[in-house]
Design a protein around this motif. Structure first.
Motif, PDB file in Angstrom:
ATOM      1  N   SER A   1      -3.514  -0.539   9.925  1.00  0.00           N
ATOM      2  CA  SER A   1      -3.656  -0.665   8.595  1.00  0.00           C
ATOM      3  C   SER A   1      -4.893   0.022   7.972  1.00  0.00           C
ATOM      4  O   SER A   1      -6.072  -0.247   8.404  1.00  0.00           O
ATOM      5  CB  SER A   1      -3.634  -2.164   8.112  1.00  0.00           C
ATOM      6  OG  SER A   1      -3.869  -2.144   6.818  1.00  0.00           O
TER       7      SER A   1
ATOM      8  N   HIS B   1      -0.198   0.295  15.781  1.00  0.00           N
ATOM      9  CA  HIS B   1      -0.196   0.137  14.263  1.00  0.00           C
ATOM     10  C   HIS B   1      -1.631   0.254  13.968  1.00  0.00           C
ATOM     11  O   HIS B   1      -2.569  -0.444  14.335  1.00  0.00           O
ATOM     12  CB  HIS B   1       0.717  -1.105  13.853  1.00  0.00           C
ATOM     13  CG  HIS B   1       2.071  -0.858  14.033  1.00  0.00           C
ATOM     14  ND1 HIS B   1       2.971  -2.194  14.003  1.00  0.00           N
ATOM     15  CD2 HIS B   1       2.867   0.037  14.380  1.00  0.00           C
ATOM     16  CE1 HIS B   1       3.970  -1.672  14.143  1.00  0.00           C
ATOM     17  NE2 HIS B   1       4.069  -0.432  14.564  1.00  0.00           N
TER      18      HIS B   1
ATOM     19  N   SER C   1       7.327   0.492  10.641  1.00  0.00           N
ATOM     20  CA  SER C   1       7.381   1.685  11.550  1.00  0.00           C
ATOM     21  C   SER C   1       8.628   1.668  12.233  1.00  0.00           C
ATOM     22  O   SER C   1       9.221   3.190  12.624  1.00  0.00           O
ATOM     23  CB  SER C   1       6.347   1.365  12.622  1.00  0.00           C
ATOM     24  OG  SER C   1       6.829   0.202  13.447  1.00  0.00           O
TER      25      SER C   1
ATOM     26  N   LEU D   1       4.639   4.644   4.906  1.00  0.00           N
ATOM     27  CA  LEU D   1       4.468   4.728   6.422  1.00  0.00           C
ATOM     28  C   LEU D   1       4.289   6.077   7.079  1.00  0.00           C
ATOM     29  O   LEU D   1       5.199   6.938   6.781  1.00  0.00           O
ATOM     30  CB  LEU D   1       5.713   3.835   6.999  1.00  0.00           C
ATOM     31  CG  LEU D   1       5.377   3.365   8.623  1.00  0.00           C
ATOM     32  CD1 LEU D   1       5.344   4.356   9.570  1.00  0.00           C
ATOM     33  CD2 LEU D   1       4.142   2.138   8.567  1.00  0.00           C
TER      34      LEU D   1
ATOM     35  N   THR E   1      10.088  -4.394  11.244  1.00  0.00           N
ATOM     36  CA  THR E   1       8.946  -3.705  10.709  1.00  0.00           C
ATOM     37  C   THR E   1       8.914  -2.480  10.141  1.00  0.00           C
ATOM     38  O   THR E   1       9.941  -1.745  10.631  1.00  0.00           O
ATOM     39  CB  THR E   1       7.678  -3.911  11.539  1.00  0.00           C
ATOM     40  OG1 THR E   1       6.587  -3.566  10.795  1.00  0.00           O
ATOM     41  CG2 THR E   1       8.009  -3.036  12.683  1.00  0.00           C
TER      42      THR E   1
ATOM     43  N   TYR F   1       1.249  -7.862   9.809  1.00  0.00           N
ATOM     44  CA  TYR F   1       0.762  -7.858   8.440  1.00  0.00           C
ATOM     45  C   TYR F   1       1.294  -8.720   7.605  1.00  0.00           C
ATOM     46  O   TYR F   1       0.999  -8.358   6.512  1.00  0.00           O
ATOM     47  CB  TYR F   1       0.688  -6.263   8.239  1.00  0.00           C
ATOM     48  CG  TYR F   1       0.009  -5.359   8.993  1.00  0.00           C
ATOM     49  CD1 TYR F   1      -1.552  -5.548   9.451  1.00  0.00           C
ATOM     50  CD2 TYR F   1       0.518  -4.168   9.604  1.00  0.00           C
ATOM     51  CE1 TYR F   1      -1.917  -4.838  10.343  1.00  0.00           C
ATOM     52  CE2 TYR F   1      -0.052  -3.487  10.397  1.00  0.00           C
ATOM     53  CZ  TYR F   1      -1.474  -3.427  10.650  1.00  0.00           C
ATOM     54  OH  TYR F   1      -1.698  -2.765  11.530  1.00  0.00           O
TER      55      TYR F   1
ATOM     56  N   TYR G   1      -0.284   1.755   8.272  1.00  0.00           N
ATOM     57  CA  TYR G   1       0.394   0.892   7.360  1.00  0.00           C
ATOM     58  C   TYR G   1      -0.795   1.017   6.089  1.00  0.00           C
ATOM     59  O   TYR G   1      -1.912   1.266   6.224  1.00  0.00           O
ATOM     60  CB  TYR G   1       0.230  -0.649   7.768  1.00  0.00           C
ATOM     61  CG  TYR G   1       1.734  -0.824   8.657  1.00  0.00           C
ATOM     62  CD1 TYR G   1       2.481  -1.738   7.945  1.00  0.00           C
ATOM     63  CD2 TYR G   1       2.038  -0.104   9.866  1.00  0.00           C
ATOM     64  CE1 TYR G   1       3.987  -1.993   8.987  1.00  0.00           C
ATOM     65  CE2 TYR G   1       2.969  -0.451  10.523  1.00  0.00           C
ATOM     66  CZ  TYR G   1       3.861  -1.291   9.983  1.00  0.00           C
ATOM     67  OH  TYR G   1       5.124  -1.622  10.745  1.00  0.00           O
ATOM     68  N   ASN G   2      -0.245   0.559   4.954  1.00  0.00           N
ATOM     69  CA  ASN G   2      -1.144   0.572   3.641  1.00  0.00           C
ATOM     70  C   ASN G   2      -2.155   1.682   3.629  1.00  0.00           C
ATOM     71  O   ASN G   2      -3.183   1.601   3.389  1.00  0.00           O
ATOM     72  CB  ASN G   2      -2.093  -0.597   3.833  1.00  0.00           C
ATOM     73  CG  ASN G   2      -1.281  -1.937   4.053  1.00  0.00           C
ATOM     74  OD1 ASN G   2      -0.405  -2.376   3.379  1.00  0.00           O
ATOM     75  ND2 ASN G   2      -1.678  -2.763   4.872  1.00  0.00           N
TER      76      ASN G   2
END
Length: 241
Positions: free
Chosen positions: A131, A129, A112, A218, A110, A84, A159-160
């Motif tokens: 997003s 992962h 995570s 996260l 990253t 990302y 993520y996000n």
């Protein structure tokens, strides 16, 4: 020369030696303003070019143009630049434009991985992962991936997860997961990993409080074997104990 650098989640202690050496070697630093601030200790009196949110193409093009002009440019990206981050966009643009410059990608930790270490060991088995930002990926595609990951019983790192414009996406993701996962499945949340305001907490799919979650968070959803013991989130690898 253009070096795309993953600077990790935010702490200088989590930056690799390769990343700090690449920053030291660069003439010009380019990046999102928050990320350039995180590496301020390494930029000294170098020229730093900052851009705001949603300026990714502009940022990358600036870095490419500077590298074509003969500068040694470092483009910084939080976490790992290839997850990302800016590595993919840089390589796409350089390839399309046949820019004729050397591009080097420096890996970083990253979010995570940083979050997992704080939570315990939730990523000891297969994980993925996803997003939850639909700025570049249509939401129906994201939903399809959430369901597939849940049915496959992956540990999932979101993520996000939640922003002012996407307040309901994480709740929707959890609703989808609860159709295929036990509502008691452990969930770990880490906010601002490696930064001054770092926080972490443990909950479950059913008991999740979405309000504190933001774009610096996260969210880790366990698999069928994940458990919590003594405040640690653990996903067994399968060793016979």
């Amino acid at each position: 020369m253009l070096t795309v650098i993953g600077i990790g989640p935010g702490s200088q202690a989590m930056m690799t030696v390769e990343a700090t050496e690449a920053l030291a070697a660069a003439d010009i630093i380019v990046g999102y303003k928050t990320y350039t601030h995180l590496v301020k200790a390494f930029t000294g009196d170098k020229q730093v070019i900052k851009t705001g949110m949603c300026k990714e193409i502009e940022r990358c093009q600036t870095a490419i143009d500077l590298a074509k002009a003969g500068h040694n440019v470092a483009l910084v990206s939080s976490g790992d630049a290839g997850i990302y981050g800016m590595a993919g966009l840089i390589l796409e643009l350089v390839s399309q434009q046949q820019a004729g410059i050397e591009v080097r990608v420096v890996p970083g930790m990253t979010a995570s991985i940083a979050a997992a270490a704080l939570l315990g060991a939730p990523l000891m088995h297969d994980f993925c992962h996803i997003s939850l930002s639909d700025l570049l990926t249509p939401w129906p595609v994201i939903e399809k991936r959430i369901i597939a990951a849940g049915e496959a019983d992956f540990v999932i790192c979101f993520y996000n997860p939640r922003s002012r414009g996407r307040e309901g996406h994480l709740a929707r993701a959890f609703d989808l997961l609860m159709t295929v996962k036990n509502p008691a499945t452990p969930v770990g949340v880490v906010k601002a990993a490696g930064r001054k305001k770092e926080e972490k907490w443990l909950t479950t799919l059913a008991d999740m409080d979405y309000a504190p979650v933001d774009m610096t968070s996260l969210v880790v959803v366990g698999n069928a074997t994940t458990y919590v013991k003594d405040g640690l989130m653990i996903t067994p690898r399968g060793y016979r104990l």
